[in-house]
Design a protein around this motif. Structure first.
Motif, mmCIF file in Angstrom:
data_model
loop_
_atom_site.group_PDB
_atom_site.id
_atom_site.type_symbol
_atom_site.label_atom_id
_atom_site.label_comp_id
_atom_site.label_asym_id
_atom_site.label_seq_id
_atom_site.Cartn_x
_atom_site.Cartn_y
_atom_site.Cartn_z
ATOM 1 N N UNK A 141 0.814 -1.222 0.000
ATOM 2 C CA UNK A 141 0.000 0.000 0.000
ATOM 3 C C UNK A 141 0.853 1.279 0.000
ATOM 4 N N UNK A 143 2.481 4.629 -0.724
ATOM 5 C CA UNK A 143 2.136 5.733 -1.610
ATOM 6 C C UNK A 143 0.716 5.707 -2.133
ATOM 7 N N UNK A 145 -1.984 6.728 -0.469
ATOM 8 C CA UNK A 145 -2.863 7.696 0.180
ATOM 9 C C UNK A 145 -3.825 7.049 1.163
ATOM 10 N N UNK A 146 -3.333 6.065 1.910
ATOM 11 C CA UNK A 146 -4.174 5.360 2.885
ATOM 12 C C UNK A 146 -4.395 6.238 4.113
ATOM 13 N N UNK A 147 -5.657 6.325 4.576
ATOM 14 C CA UNK A 147 -5.990 7.141 5.733
ATOM 15 C C UNK A 147 -6.665 6.307 6.817
ATOM 16 N N UNK A 154 -6.231 8.274 -1.585
ATOM 17 C CA UNK A 154 -5.836 7.688 -2.867
ATOM 18 C C UNK A 154 -4.578 8.325 -3.405
ATOM 19 N N UNK A 155 -4.000 7.750 -4.472
ATOM 20 C CA UNK A 155 -2.783 8.300 -5.059
ATOM 21 C C UNK A 155 -3.061 9.593 -5.834
ATOM 22 N N UNK A 156 -2.028 10.409 -6.002
ATOM 23 C CA UNK A 156 -2.141 11.679 -6.732
ATOM 24 C C UNK A 156 -2.564 11.433 -8.180
ATOM 25 N N UNK B 10 2.357 4.502 3.720
ATOM 26 C CA UNK B 10 1.077 4.269 3.057
ATOM 27 C C UNK B 10 0.313 5.581 2.890
ATOM 28 N N UNK B 11 0.600 6.543 3.784
ATOM 29 C CA UNK B 11 -0.118 7.816 3.791
ATOM 30 C C UNK B 11 0.178 8.643 2.536
ATOM 31 N N UNK B 12 1.434 8.592 2.071
ATOM 32 C CA UNK B 12 1.835 9.373 0.900
ATOM 33 C C UNK B 12 0.967 9.011 -0.297
ATOM 34 N N UNK B 13 0.818 9.959 -1.194
ATOM 35 C CA UNK B 13 -0.048 9.745 -2.349
ATOM 36 C C UNK B 13 0.755 9.496 -3.627
ATOM 37 N N UNK B 14 2.006 9.139 -3.457
ATOM 38 C CA UNK B 14 2.854 8.774 -4.581
ATOM 39 C C UNK B 14 3.850 7.743 -4.064
ATOM 40 N N UNK B 15 4.162 6.768 -4.849
ATOM 41 C CA UNK B 15 5.049 5.687 -4.404
ATOM 42 C C UNK B 15 6.505 6.137 -4.491
ATOM 43 N N UNK B 68 4.897 12.319 2.661
ATOM 44 C CA UNK B 68 4.183 13.414 2.019
ATOM 45 C C UNK B 68 3.199 14.065 2.996
ATOM 46 N N UNK B 103 5.608 18.195 0.305
ATOM 47 C CA UNK B 103 4.393 18.723 0.911
ATOM 48 C C UNK B 103 3.292 18.792 -0.147
ATOM 49 N N UNK B 104 2.115 18.289 0.204
ATOM 50 C CA UNK B 104 1.041 18.190 -0.777
ATOM 51 C C UNK B 104 0.676 19.557 -1.367
ATOM 52 N N UNK B 110 -1.614 17.785 -10.061
ATOM 53 C CA UNK B 110 -1.136 16.434 -9.712
ATOM 54 C C UNK B 110 0.067 15.990 -10.541
ATOM 55 N N UNK B 111 0.126 16.420 -11.798
ATOM 56 C CA UNK B 111 1.266 16.031 -12.636
ATOM 57 C C UNK B 111 2.565 16.629 -12.097
ATOM 58 N N UNK B 113 3.075 17.680 -8.995
ATOM 59 C CA UNK B 113 3.354 17.075 -7.700
ATOM 60 C C UNK B 113 4.042 15.719 -7.878
ATOM 61 N N UNK B 114 3.552 14.944 -8.809
ATOM 62 C CA UNK B 114 4.164 13.634 -9.076
ATOM 63 C C UNK B 114 5.600 13.794 -9.564
ATOM 64 N N UNK B 147 19.114 22.059 -5.484
ATOM 65 C CA UNK B 147 17.779 21.736 -4.976
ATOM 66 C C UNK B 147 17.356 20.355 -5.448
ATOM 67 N N UNK B 148 16.351 19.775 -4.733
ATOM 68 C CA UNK B 148 15.739 18.526 -5.161
ATOM 69 C C UNK B 148 14.244 18.770 -5.327
#
Lengths: 162, 162, 162, 162, 162
Positions: A141, A143, A145-147, A154-156, B10-15, B68, B103-104, B110-111, B113-114, B147-148
């Motif tokens: 799971x 990345x 976006x699990x809450x 969900x993912x971005x 798991x919380x992050x919205x991108x792997x 994230x 940071x979201x 979304x593109x 951010x990814x 920078x990154x």
């Protein structure tokens, strides 16, 4: 037998500890592979040391620490201190302590607030079980976006993962 | 063989973790001089202890910790606590843990951010490799506004360095 | 005989320490099972180390640490630092230190402020006793919205508990 | 021979580390009584552990840690975390680590910003030298409003000192 | 002979260290029971480790740490970090370090600011003496609203104490 600790507070306005204990009792291996140990402390600033004692004096391999910060600005500062204590307890013991805080201002509707308490307490209890016995459940799971408490973000990007 | 740890949430919205693992697998010596170890935890407050366990229990010589933080004010406070945990993990082990937080609210697109997730995860994975095996790459870029996630800021004065 | 520590400040505008000592002297086992040790320090930033000394040098099994942050913004920052010290004292000793802070701006009425000081000091002294000798008193009240200083908030849902 | 460490970042937009190294090379005893060791890390949150490694793994008796926090609010939070890491590195090793931060918003003029970087880096490098070899230089200036980067503030009262 | 440490800064705009040293030299037992050791560091973020060194390397049984935070917002953040360092120094050594900070914005009048510096430095030096040799002086003043720098606030209720 392994032990998983659960510690909550008298200050909280929902019995989050019982939810966590109940969820753990429905996980595979409960009663054979692991058992639970429960403690209650006055407020969330007492959670850090209580979690550390559960680990170092009661032999818990993971702890779920539950609390409910109030609505006032001072409650936010105190929640920050409580979190730092839980963080330190983990780093001083190399043991996961899952912080489960439900902020009283997350909803004005008591029914919704209670539902958040139930859901977040149970999902983090399950996370504690996963961390110890099924870590692949977490990697799967990553990345996503699990809450806990509310629905997943969900993912971005929808088509993010191959 | 050396080990470099990668831990994400798991919380992050991108792997982000997969990006870091993939980047490390393209660095010189992967598979011969070093290998990677991956873990996923529920949220970024769990990164500190997970990184410390990777170092002390899995023998990692450096760790990339990715998360994230969300958009709400409470997320900022939590990010602060998560960072303090990562800081402590480093100081208690004399080992670098590179914090990679996106940071979201860095972008509403979304593109973009990814893309930030990809770039920052990969560049800090590369930094972990440099810290261990090519430290001169870092000294060579001292004070260059590197920078990154976004483009480099560059030095304050163009003709700054002799 | 066990020992419970009580430490307060000269800075506070109410003698909270005496309330805590008096409450403990009315708990079962006072004088036979446990005795109290009292210290006073200049301000609340001195409470953390004083509590730790009570534990490690005087053998106290729990400590009640009492202070009264002032009204100015700087006082809030200092209270935060004082709390962090008390938190650390607990984590470094695996011993509960109950923080009893009454913020001077909790009421403009000196009579009410004094009443809050009395009630909160006594209830947390009692909590210290419960943590050591009657932990079930705490579990029984888990999630019940128990407060010190003012009236209890009660649970979110009236018919919450079975 | 003694060693003094210098660690700076790729993130900074001025090569502060070279200024510090150059200043130390002009201090009495350079090359005979002490030498310098330089490291560069990605960002200022990596300074704390890098300084601690310089002390514990490279035998440095003092360290100068240089960084340049950016203009955004998040940069301020990160600077706070970076400072806490440097603070911890000192306390865990009983060794001075001089924090040299130039905030990018100290001036909008790149020339002035560069001048601040130069002056502050050099003066704190000199302070590191004084702390180790000429502590009386510091006592002599006690309470004199000495600054690095900009001109001295001076004492509150002109005829203050006897 | 016991030792009491005094450490101040070059950054401060008043020679607070000399006030503390002078006050201690007027306390009973100076020169027979205890002596003072003085150090000066660049700024207040250097006070924590300096205090810890005075305790662990110079054998001081208590330390007075004096500094003067400036007026800018960044100075407040730095003061917070400096305080955390002093707090940690105490907890890691079980030794009192009395923090004596005079904020430059406590008064716009240099004469008043100097008077605050004098009074607060001297009273906390006296407190250090009391903590070591006359602890009852502190207990006697518990909850009496005692202040340093300005006049005492006094107790909340005039007829508070029996």
């Amino acid at each position: 037998m392994d032990r998983i600790g659960v510690v909550d507070t008298m200050f909280a306005r929902y019995d989050m500890g019982s939810e966590a204990v109940d969820e753990l009792s429905s996980c595979p291996g409960f009663g054979t592979r692991f058992e639970t140990v429960r403690r209650t402390v006055p407020g969330f600033k007492d959670l850090g040391v209580a979690a550390k004692k559960l680990i170092q004096e009661e032999g818990c391999k993971a702890v779920v620490a539950l609390g409910m910060p109030g609505r006032a600005p001072i409650d936010k500062a105190c929640a920050h201190e409580a979190s730092q204590g839980i963080m330190l307890a983990q780093l001083m013991t190399n043991t996961h302590v899952l912080e489960v805080f439900v902020h009283e201002d997350e909803s004005d509707d008591p029914e919704i607030l209670a539902a958040v308490c139930r859901d977040r307490s149970r999902k983090h209890a399950r996370n504690a079980y996963w961390l110890l016995y099924e870590p692949d459940q977490l990697v799967r799971r990553a990345g996503q976006g699990v809450r806990q408490g509310f629905t997943d973000a969900g993912p971005v990007l929808t088509a993010d993962r191959a």
